[in-house]
Design a protein around this motif. Structure first.
Motif, short mmCIF file in Angstrom:
data_model
loop_
_atom_site.label_atom_id
_atom_site.label_comp_id
_atom_site.label_asym_id
_atom_site.label_seq_id
_atom_site.Cartn_x
_atom_site.Cartn_y
_atom_site.Cartn_z
N UNK A 137 6.52 -6.79 -37.22
CA UNK A 137 6.55 -7.84 -36.20
C UNK A 137 7.01 -7.28 -34.85
N UNK A 138 7.88 -6.31 -34.90
CA UNK A 138 8.38 -5.72 -33.65
C UNK A 138 7.22 -5.16 -32.83
N UNK A 139 6.21 -4.61 -33.50
CA UNK A 139 5.06 -4.06 -32.77
C UNK A 139 4.35 -5.13 -31.96
N UNK A 140 4.40 -6.38 -32.43
CA UNK A 140 3.72 -7.47 -31.75
C UNK A 140 4.62 -8.22 -30.78
N UNK A 141 5.92 -8.15 -30.97
CA UNK A 141 6.83 -9.04 -30.25
C UNK A 141 7.74 -8.34 -29.25
N UNK A 142 7.88 -7.02 -29.33
CA UNK A 142 8.82 -6.30 -28.46
C UNK A 142 8.04 -5.30 -27.62
N UNK A 143 8.27 -5.36 -26.33
CA UNK A 143 7.59 -4.43 -25.42
C UNK A 143 8.07 -3.00 -25.68
N UNK A 144 7.12 -2.09 -25.74
CA UNK A 144 7.44 -0.70 -26.07
C UNK A 144 7.96 0.04 -24.85
N UNK A 145 8.99 0.90 -25.04
CA UNK A 145 9.45 1.73 -23.93
C UNK A 145 8.53 2.90 -23.66
N UNK A 146 7.63 3.21 -24.59
CA UNK A 146 6.74 4.36 -24.44
C UNK A 146 5.51 4.12 -25.32
N UNK A 147 4.46 3.54 -24.76
CA UNK A 147 3.29 3.18 -25.54
C UNK A 147 2.49 4.39 -26.01
N UNK A 148 2.81 5.58 -25.52
CA UNK A 148 2.20 6.80 -26.05
C UNK A 148 2.64 7.02 -27.49
N UNK A 149 3.91 6.66 -27.80
CA UNK A 149 4.48 6.99 -29.10
C UNK A 149 4.91 5.79 -29.94
N UNK A 150 5.14 4.65 -29.34
CA UNK A 150 5.70 3.52 -30.08
C UNK A 150 5.00 2.23 -29.69
#
Length: 726
Positions: free
Chosen positions: A404-417
């Motif tokens: 769910x975190x992948x859908x609900x929390x903005x990533x600090x680094x979309x290259x890796x997370x």
């Protein structure tokens, strides 16, 4: 005398072209993957049949594309004057088998043999009679891929040291940076133990020869000489943690002489390959099956429990070189779930442990760090599939929270997370604001949303399930009905023009809209709603015609994102056409040849396509379904469950008795599962997980078998359920 399974293994299949497979020895999920490296520039695995051999190094990836990584701690035999540089060798009588490699290095005539344990590389060199032999040791060795930047997209040695500790041993540490996925540094610790004492040793750094027993820096090398020793054996322990662990691996694993260790390697592989026993197939198909099984178990590397991982201590078995889930999720993980569930459970628990420490589920995990995300979070698909198939010993509640975190929390680094969430959450699609691969990422996000919803439903979290099932319908927000394909949209909702669904705007890796493929190819990736795709094409017959056009016009090739496409005929009620296309793909893209695979092997992905198709039992990623097509063998026994379990699934094939050529029996006419009539071209995991018998009667003529009971399409089932309850 009946051949053993390992006698069919041909490590040279897929070493050339873009296949990038290793011909050198390794064991299942081992750290050491010892193999020859050829003259730079190199491919990602370091080898090219047409180029001279320059060394034998101990760490490799196999089957991957992208920039070079590993190829570390190189050893090269030579004769003549002692020196710290060796020219490449031509090869003669090169041969290999499971756990063994041999070549005669020309023109000097030095015989080189390699075998290995899980963490030790074992060498035997036979020099020409009466001539003193030497070994050149390059502890700074690393793969160099042409066009890539050392220290960033391909490897670079950035430091370390090399020490002579006795007349039989050198030890050291080498530090590297660069390669596919990320450019974080990593270190290799090693112990090089010669079984015969060397008579001379010279050490050098980047400035040249040093009169010391230790050198340090970016370019540490050594040369050792052996007087009156025609045969020299060397054992090299490799560790990611310490020299002490490298030494301990030699003492624990590499007991006895070279031939003993080679025999042990063969025994390990024979036991592993016993998971599948086949009879009645062609020599070619049997060779491909058992060879590709060794590729399935090549990566990732098993680091043990609090043993070979330097990052933390947690009591959880760790794996490295998950390189990458984006590839293996297509089919390889599903095959492991069936025939090696202990390994799959170990990998998934390692992913959860990584997420616990770094905060995010990785999509690739290399040398202690997350690596480039090629789509979304493939781990989401794996955890849902594991739940649907009943894999035990996994904390699915924690997995759901991370998913769910992948859908609900903005990533600090979309290259890796994580994901690109801004557009996805506000617009309902990834717009052209996303820097690259916007449409294919969007499609993957939507399927992963369905997987989150499915896992939530399995856990009784019905509100969350409903939320994510609804979110997964975003898939169709980038469907262009006029073009009948997925297409890019601007942030204001307008379609991008001009747009050609048959081509990439740039190279396929950096295309702004699709990753490693075109819209025509990606537009079959609607895994949670194949029924919706068929409906949008105008029904079953129109969809069959669309599939025929796709194949007949050459849009299909053996790329991981397309491997499921020949099986989609089954959703349109044409298992007979699926059987034809699958066999066509197997014949076109899989051969007993050095360039025998259709594309990068990709952590078991190409291998699993052939293996599962040859068995006639092909998985759908993220779900609990297998598709049925005619196998290429007459009898198949799969050993399921844990290593000690005695659970067997037998697949028995019968053909028309009046057909002399068994290969003409191309269609399933009748099927029985545990003596019950089976009228569908798909089965669920629970129907076979406890073993039993699947019996198939094949025919040379097209059949209507399986045409009416179609595979379930999850979003269609969800919509129907909502309508019923409403």
């Amino acid at each position: 005398m009946e051949k053993a399974r390992i006698d069919y293994v041909d490590p040279f299949i897929g070493v050339d072209g873009e296949n990038n497979c290793l011909c050198g020895p390794y064991l299942p999920n081992s750290i050491v993957r010892l193999s020859p490296d050829t003259l730079p520039p190199q491919l990602s695995h370091g080898y090219d049949s047409q180029r001279p051999i320059v060394r034998f190094s101990h760490t490799h990836v196999s089957g991957t594309g992208g920039g070079g990584r590993y190829g570390n701690i190189g050893i090269t035999p030579f004769i003549g004057e002692m020196r710290l540089q060796v020219d490449g060798y031509e090869r003669e009588h090169e041969q290999a088998s499971a756990g063994y490699y041999y070549v005669r290095l020309m023109p000097e005539g030095i015989q080189a043999e390699l075998t290995s344990t899980a963490r030790t590389g074992c060498h035997r060199y036979t020099f020409p009679e009466g001539i003193s032999g030497h070994l050149w040791i390059d502890s700074s060795a690393v793969i160099q891929v042409e066009g890539d930047q050392p220290g960033a997209t391909t490897g670079l040695c950035i430091g370390g040291y090399l020490e002579k500790v006795s007349s039989t041993e050198l030890v050291g540490r080498s530090d590297f940076r660069g390669g596919w996925g990320h450019d974080y540094p990593y270190s290799i610790y090693f112990s090089i133990q010669c079984q015969q004492p060397f008579s001379a040793c010279i050490l050098a750094d980047h400035t040249g020869i040093r009169e010391h027993n230790v050198v340090d820096g970016k370019h540490c090398r050594a040369a050792v000489s052996f007087d009156d020793q025609q045969i020299v054996e060397v054992k090299v322990g490799i560790s990611y943690v310490s020299i002490g662990k490298a030494k301990a691996s030699i003492e624990r694993e590499a007991v006895g002489g070279f031939d003993d260790i080679r025999q042990q390697a063969g025994d390990v592989w024979e036991q592993k390959l016993s998971r599948i026993t086949v009879e009645g197939g062609s020599e070619q198909h049997t060779t491909l099956l058992y060879t590709l099984l060794t590729r399935l178990w090549c990566m990732p590397s098993d680091l043990g429990i609090d043993d070979e991982y330097h990052g933390w201590v947690s009591g959880v078995r760790q794996y490295t070189d998950l390189y990458a889930l984006w590839d293996s999720v297509r089919n390889a993980n599903s095959l492991l779930t069936l025939i090696d569930p202990e390994l799959e459970i170990g990998i998934l628990n390692s992913l959860l442990d990584i997420a616990n420490h770094i905060g995010w589920l990785p999509d690739a995990w290399i040398a202690g760090h997350s690596a480039m995300i090629q789509g979304g979070s493939s781990a989401d698909i794996l955890f849902n599939e594991a739940m649907l198939k009943g894999l035990p010993d996994l904390n699915y509640k924690i997995a759901l929270a991370q998913m769910r975190k992948n859908n609900e929390v903005y990533s600090p680094d979309t290259w890796m997370y994580g994901r690109y969430l801004e557009d996805y959450l506000s617009l309902g699609y990834l717009s052209t604001h996303v820097p690259k691969n916007a449409v294919s990422r969007h499609m993957e996000y939507s399927y992963q949303d369905w997987c989150i919803g499915s896992l939530a439903e399995s856990l009784g979290e019905l509100e969350i399930a409903e939320q994510y099932y609804q979110s997964s319908t975003k898939l169709w927000n980038l469907w262009n009905d006029e073009r009948r394909c997925f297409a890019p949209r601007l942030p204001d909702g307008r379609w991008v023009e001009p747009f050609d669904p048959a081509v990439c705007r740039t190279d396929s890796w950096n295309d702004p809209y699709f990753y490693e493929g075109t819209s025509w190819q990606w537009s079959f990736s609607t895994h949670h709603d194949f029924a919706g795709l068929i409906e949008r094409h105008g029904g079953n017959q129109a969809f069959v015609e669309h599939l025929n056009t796709f194949f007949d016009n050459g849009y299909y090739y053996s790329k991981e994102t397309m491997l499921h496409i020949p099986y989609l005929y089954i959703y349109a009620g044409r298992p007979d056409l699926a059987a034809e296309r699958v066999r066509e793909c197997m014949q076109t893209y899989f051969k007993v040849a050095r360039d025998g695979l259709g594309d990068n092997e990709d952590m078991g992905c190409q291998s699993a396509f052939f293996i599962c198709s040859a068995l006639g039992l092909y998985p759908l990623m993220g779900q609990d379904i297998y598709f049925l097509v005619p196998p290429v063998f007459d009898s198949i026994t799969l050993r399921l469950g844990t290593e000690s379990a005695q659970i067997f699934l037998n697949i028995v094939v019968e053909g028309d008795t009046n057909v002399s050529d068994r290969t003409q029996n191309r269609y399933i006419a009748e099927a029985w599962l545990n003596d019950r009539v089976l009228d569908r071209a798909w089965i669920r995991h629970h129907e076979i997980q406890h073993g039993g018998q699947l019996r198939l009667r094949l025919s040379r003529e097209r059949q209507s078998w399986g045409s009416s009971d179609l595979p379930p399409s999850p979003l269609q089932e969800w919509r129907n359920k909502k309508q019923t309850t409403a």
